[in-house]
Design a protein around this motif. Structure first.
Motif, PDB file in Angstrom:
ATOM      1  N   ARG A  86      -9.095  -6.838  -4.242  1.00  0.00           N
ATOM      2  CA  ARG A  86      -8.022  -6.381  -5.129  1.00  0.00           C
ATOM      3  C   ARG A  86      -7.985  -7.277  -6.359  1.00  0.00           C
ATOM      4  O   ARG A  86      -7.890  -8.502  -6.214  1.00  0.00           O
ATOM      5  CB  ARG A  86      -6.701  -6.461  -4.355  1.00  0.00           C
ATOM      6  CG  ARG A  86      -5.479  -6.413  -5.214  1.00  0.00           C
ATOM      7  CD  ARG A  86      -4.221  -6.625  -4.376  1.00  0.00           C
ATOM      8  NE  ARG A  86      -3.049  -6.664  -5.232  1.00  0.00           N
ATOM      9  CZ  ARG A  86      -1.832  -7.021  -4.841  1.00  0.00           C
ATOM     10  NH1 ARG A  86      -1.608  -7.353  -3.584  1.00  0.00           N
ATOM     11  NH2 ARG A  86      -0.828  -7.037  -5.689  1.00  0.00           N
ATOM     12  N   ASP A 129      -2.988  -3.209  -3.857  1.00  0.00           N
ATOM     13  CA  ASP A 129      -1.788  -3.554  -3.086  1.00  0.00           C
ATOM     14  C   ASP A 129      -1.488  -2.428  -2.101  1.00  0.00           C
ATOM     15  O   ASP A 129      -1.241  -2.658  -0.910  1.00  0.00           O
ATOM     16  CB  ASP A 129      -0.620  -3.741  -4.060  1.00  0.00           C
ATOM     17  CG  ASP A 129       0.663  -4.133  -3.363  1.00  0.00           C
ATOM     18  OD1 ASP A 129       0.605  -4.969  -2.456  1.00  0.00           O
ATOM     19  OD2 ASP A 129       1.731  -3.598  -3.732  1.00  0.00           O
ATOM     20  N   ASP A 181      -2.118  -2.283   2.360  1.00  0.00           N
ATOM     21  CA  ASP A 181      -1.130  -2.071   3.425  1.00  0.00           C
ATOM     22  C   ASP A 181      -1.573  -0.928   4.331  1.00  0.00           C
ATOM     23  O   ASP A 181      -1.447  -1.004   5.560  1.00  0.00           O
ATOM     24  CB  ASP A 181       0.257  -1.750   2.839  1.00  0.00           C
ATOM     25  CG  ASP A 181       1.077  -3.011   2.564  1.00  0.00           C
ATOM     26  OD1 ASP A 181       0.460  -4.076   2.363  1.00  0.00           O
ATOM     27  OD2 ASP A 181       2.313  -2.924   2.544  1.00  0.00           O
ATOM     28  N   ARG A 220      -8.967  -9.138   1.065  1.00  0.00           N
ATOM     29  CA  ARG A 220      -8.157  -8.709   2.206  1.00  0.00           C
ATOM     30  C   ARG A 220      -9.013  -8.025   3.267  1.00  0.00           C
ATOM     31  O   ARG A 220      -9.256  -6.825   3.188  1.00  0.00           O
ATOM     32  CB  ARG A 220      -7.043  -7.779   1.723  1.00  0.00           C
ATOM     33  CG  ARG A 220      -6.142  -8.483   0.738  1.00  0.00           C
ATOM     34  CD  ARG A 220      -4.871  -7.753   0.446  1.00  0.00           C
ATOM     35  NE  ARG A 220      -3.842  -8.732   0.154  1.00  0.00           N
ATOM     36  CZ  ARG A 220      -2.624  -8.454  -0.269  1.00  0.00           C
ATOM     37  NH1 ARG A 220      -2.267  -7.201  -0.421  1.00  0.00           N
ATOM     38  NH2 ARG A 220      -1.763  -9.415  -0.509  1.00  0.00           N
TER      39      ARG A 220
HETATM   40 MG    MG Z   1       1.516  -5.789  -0.813  1.00  0.00          MG
END
Ligand code: MG
Ligand code: IPM
Length: 374
Positions: free
Chosen positions: A136, A270, A274, A114
């Motif tokens: 991740r 996770d 964000d 990410r």
């Molecule tokens: Mg997520």
């Protein structure tokens, strides 16, 4: 025969809008000459009418392709999901499970890559010099699916035999207890750590920060950090930094520009992804690659935003950057870079802006502006 077979799964809601945008950009970059696109079924409609949002035929389709582009899907809480099943399927024991989590596990896509890069000129940037990548772990941890409610007596017994501390749950009736297991394997930890270090080394980056919580979650986080320390010297001069996940949330707000590669288990990854996405403009800019040894599924990190479905309003950057991640992973580096540069230019100019950026251009206008820069 085309060089690549690409599965295309637009999914629900704005998944369709943003996929159309990615296709405009892929065509312009010349990828259509190399690719055969095969569209597949996934999402809410297949849950409602077939009791499975990820039908078997879609899994078979993916097995015959080299990579997959995935849009977004709608999911709803348990009771609502049950109510929306067609009458013929009601009460037959169908259970909704997240298709993307299933895909990650079925295809052993253990890396969730990410990137969170600030494009200068984006009015939503927290700072312009943020350029970090999150690795991740994508197949185990709290997403392993090992959960109990009610907790069977056999499980309770194993726990209380194992430790006095756990025996305090003996008196709790099984149906008043819920357990979700956080499962780490040595193999799982090592391969995500190596992926992060390889990336740092290849890109001449200063550090890899392992984001865990070994002071409290001693066994799982402890194992991740232990392996990180063991392998880190192989990647010198890349430095290993260690940060607890709570402190990481603070540091990411305080000085995100100091970090280059973050590596974390599934749930922590996770959460920090964000947070990191918001620092560079939000989920409209957050792309994600689910990558295994032989297959990759590339998606925007955002959801299906049902209220905007079909309105061509949302920012397609995350999906376009997901397509760019796919090209990069396939080895089509020039095409991947061309997309990155084009996105960068359009944002720097700031003439074409979707609503999240304070403008009123459509998803497609934004995609065309990017295509024009290629
Ligand atoms: Mg997520
Ligand atoms: C993500 C999402 C998913 C996850 C959901 C949709 C299951 O939040 O890709 O980050 O939890 O992994």
């Amino acid at each position: 025969m085309a060089k690549y077979k690409i599965a295309v799964l637009p999914g629900d809601g704005v998944g369709n809008d943003v996929m159309e945008s990615a296709m405009i950009v892929l065509e312009k970059v010349g990828f259509d000459k190399d690719a055969e696109y095969i569209y597949g079924d996934i999402g809410w409609e297949y849950w409602r009418t077939e009791g499975d949002p990820l039908p078997e035929r879609t899994i078979e389709l993916l097995k015959k392709t080299d990579a997959c582009l995935f849009g977004a899907i709608t999911s709803k809480p348990k009771d609502e999901a049950q109510k929306e099943l067609i009458p013929e399927l009601q009460g037959k024991g169908f259970v909704y499970r997240s298709p993307i989590v299933r895909l990650r596990q079925l295809f052993d896509l253990y890396i969730n890559l990410r990137p969170c890069k600030a494009f200068p000129g984006n009015p939503l940037n927290y700072r312009d010099d943020i350029d970090l990548v999150i690795f991740r772990e994508n197949t185990e941890g709290l997403y392993a699916g090992v959960e109990f409610r009610p907790v069977p007596d056999a499980v309770k017994k194993v726990l209380s035999d194992n430790s006095k501390n756990m025996a305090k749950f003996d008196a709790v009736p099984g149906d008043e207890l819920a357990i979700s297991c956080r499962i780490f394997t040595k193999k799982g930890c090592e391969r995500i750590l190596r992926a992060a270090f390889d990336y740092a080394k290849q890109n001449n980056l200063k550090s890899v920060t392992v984001v865990e919580k070994p002071n409290v979650i001693r066994e799982t986080s402890g194992m991740m950090v232990e392996i990180a320390r063991k392998i880190a010297p192989e990647y010198s001069p890349v430095e290993l930094w260690e940060t607890n996940v709570d402190a990481m949330a603070m540091w990411l707000v305080k000085n995100p520009q100091d970090y280059s590669v973050l590596v974390a288990s599934n749930m922590f990854g996770d959460i920090i992804s964000d947070l990191s996405a918001q620092l560079v403009g939000g989920l409209g800019f957050a792309s994600s690659g689910n990558i295994g040894e032989n297959y990759g599924v590339f998606e925007p990190t955002h959801g299906s935003a049902p209220k905007y479905a079909g309105q061509y309003k949302v920012n397609p950057t995350a999906m376009i950057l997901a397509a760019r991640l796919m090209l990069d992973w396939l080895g089509e580096k020039d095409k991947a870079n061309a997309i990155l540069n084009a996105v960068s230019e359009v944002i720097a100019e700031g003439k074409i802006r979707t609503y999240d950026l304070g403008g009123d251009n459509s998803t497609i206008q934004f995609a065309r502006a990017i295509a024009e820069k290629i």
